[in-house]
Enzyme design. Structure first.
Site: not given
Ligand SMILES: Nc1ncnc2[nH]cnc12
Ligand SMILES: [Zn+2]
Length: 324
Positions: A8, A10, A186, A189, A267-268
């Site tokens: 996971h 992006h 997703h 969250e 994630d990011d």
């Molecule tokens: N944590 C996240 N939750 C939902 N969409 C995303 N797009 C990029 N990061 C995300």
């Molecule tokens: Zn994500």
């Protein structure tokens, strides 16, 4: 060092601030509203998305994207990762002026370059973005289904969970499923356990992105365990976005104890001041997991990977070899 696998991340969200600054110089853009003192600036999910969209818009050519995926997967491999799935976003590519095909080919090229240097296997999960809308999500699914790229093996939906309804995405996921793609979405969250339950009811994914707020309902936790649904858990992201107050409050250990299949991802990463390595370190420090438990988590990720059987067997053999 335990071997690692990530399910996971992006790809646009993996661009480090220094790289984004360089891209901004290339395209004559001012980064100061979104990057200060070498760090992304945001204070809630909405402003996080604004910074993310700003940065993504600075990747415009095939070589920009190839370098991004090459750089990210190479850095993962240096941290002990043998497998990486990245979320790709045709919507972001179109906004930046590139066709989904050119964008996907370029990301794939970067992944193959990283594999040639380090051996890391990479795959792509094409995603639709909730806050862009149902039509674009269906277009992303159609693209994923017909692109025929050997590294595109999954389809998902990300973006602002507070917008749209799961029911509206059923068609997109049917298109993807029919094409043989792995399914993840997703949920749980930004919204609570109901969101995870709806995702399971309507979309029937094998994996859920995050899913951590399922912890609010013990029956749902049991369902996730019983059905073998894999959670792509991103603890650093959850704490940065204040889904939970602290790592001590994070439910990862509770899911494990309940027999749920949990994995670790970033994630990011630069937005949340993390990396896949840091996520594994967090699990050691805050969730009391030793190297054996971490290797078992990596095994869970590989078993849940959207990858052909032969590659999966080879990856599992690497894990077995590492243990000996
Ligand atoms: N944590 C996240 N939750 C939902 N969409 C995303 N797009 C990029 N990061 C995300
Ligand atoms: Zn994500």
């Amino acid at each position: 060092m335990p071997l690692k696998a990530e399910l996971h991340c992006h790809i646009e969200g993996a661009a480090a601030p220094e790289l984004v600054v360089r891209q901004a110089q290339k395209y004559g853009k001012d980064v100061s509203p979104f990057i200060q003192n070498g760090s992304f600036v945001w204070n809630d999910f909405t402003s996080f998305l604004a910074a993310y969209d700003f940065a993504a818009d600075l990747f415009r050519t095939e070589e920009d994207y190839a370098r991004l995926s090459e750089h990210y997967l190479t850095s993962l491999a240096r941290d002990g990762a043998i497998y990486s799935e990245v979320f790709t976003s045709p919507d972001h590519a179109i906004k930046a002026g590139l066709s989904p095909k050119a964008y996907t080919d370029a990301l794939g090229e970067g992944m193959l370059r990283a594999k040639a240097k380090t051996g890391i296997e990479g795959r792509m999960i094409v995603t639709g973005v909730r806050h862009v809308g149902v039509e674009s999500i269906e277009a992303a699914a159609r693209f994923a289904a017909r692109c025929n790229h050997p590294l595109v093996t999954g389809f998902g939906v990300a973006g602002d969970e507070r917008m749209g309804e799961f029911e509206d995405y059923v068609r997109a996921f049917e298109i993807a499923r029919e094409a043989g793609l792995g399914i993840t979405i997703h949920a749980g969250e930004l919204l609570g356990w109901e969101s995870v339950a709806q995702a399971l009811d309507h979309i029937k994914p094998s994996r859920i992105g995050h899913g951590v707020r399922a912890i609010e309902n013990p029956d749902l936790v049991k369902r996730i365990a019983d059905e073998g649904i894999v959670l792509e858990v991103c603890p650093g992201s959850n704490i940065a976005l204040k889904v939970f107050d602290s790592f001590a409050d994070h439910p990862f250990p509770k899911f494990r104890a309940a027999g749920c299949k949990v994995t670790l991802s970033s994630d990011d990463p630069p937005y949340f001041w993390t990396s896949l390595k840091r996520e594994y370190d967090i699990a050691t420090e805050h969730f009391g997991m030793d190297d054996k438990a971490l290797m078992a988590t990596t095994r869970t990720a590989i078993e849940a990977a959207f990858v052909d059987r032969k590659t999966k067997a080879a990856l599992l053999a690497r894990l077995d070899g590492h243990k000996r």
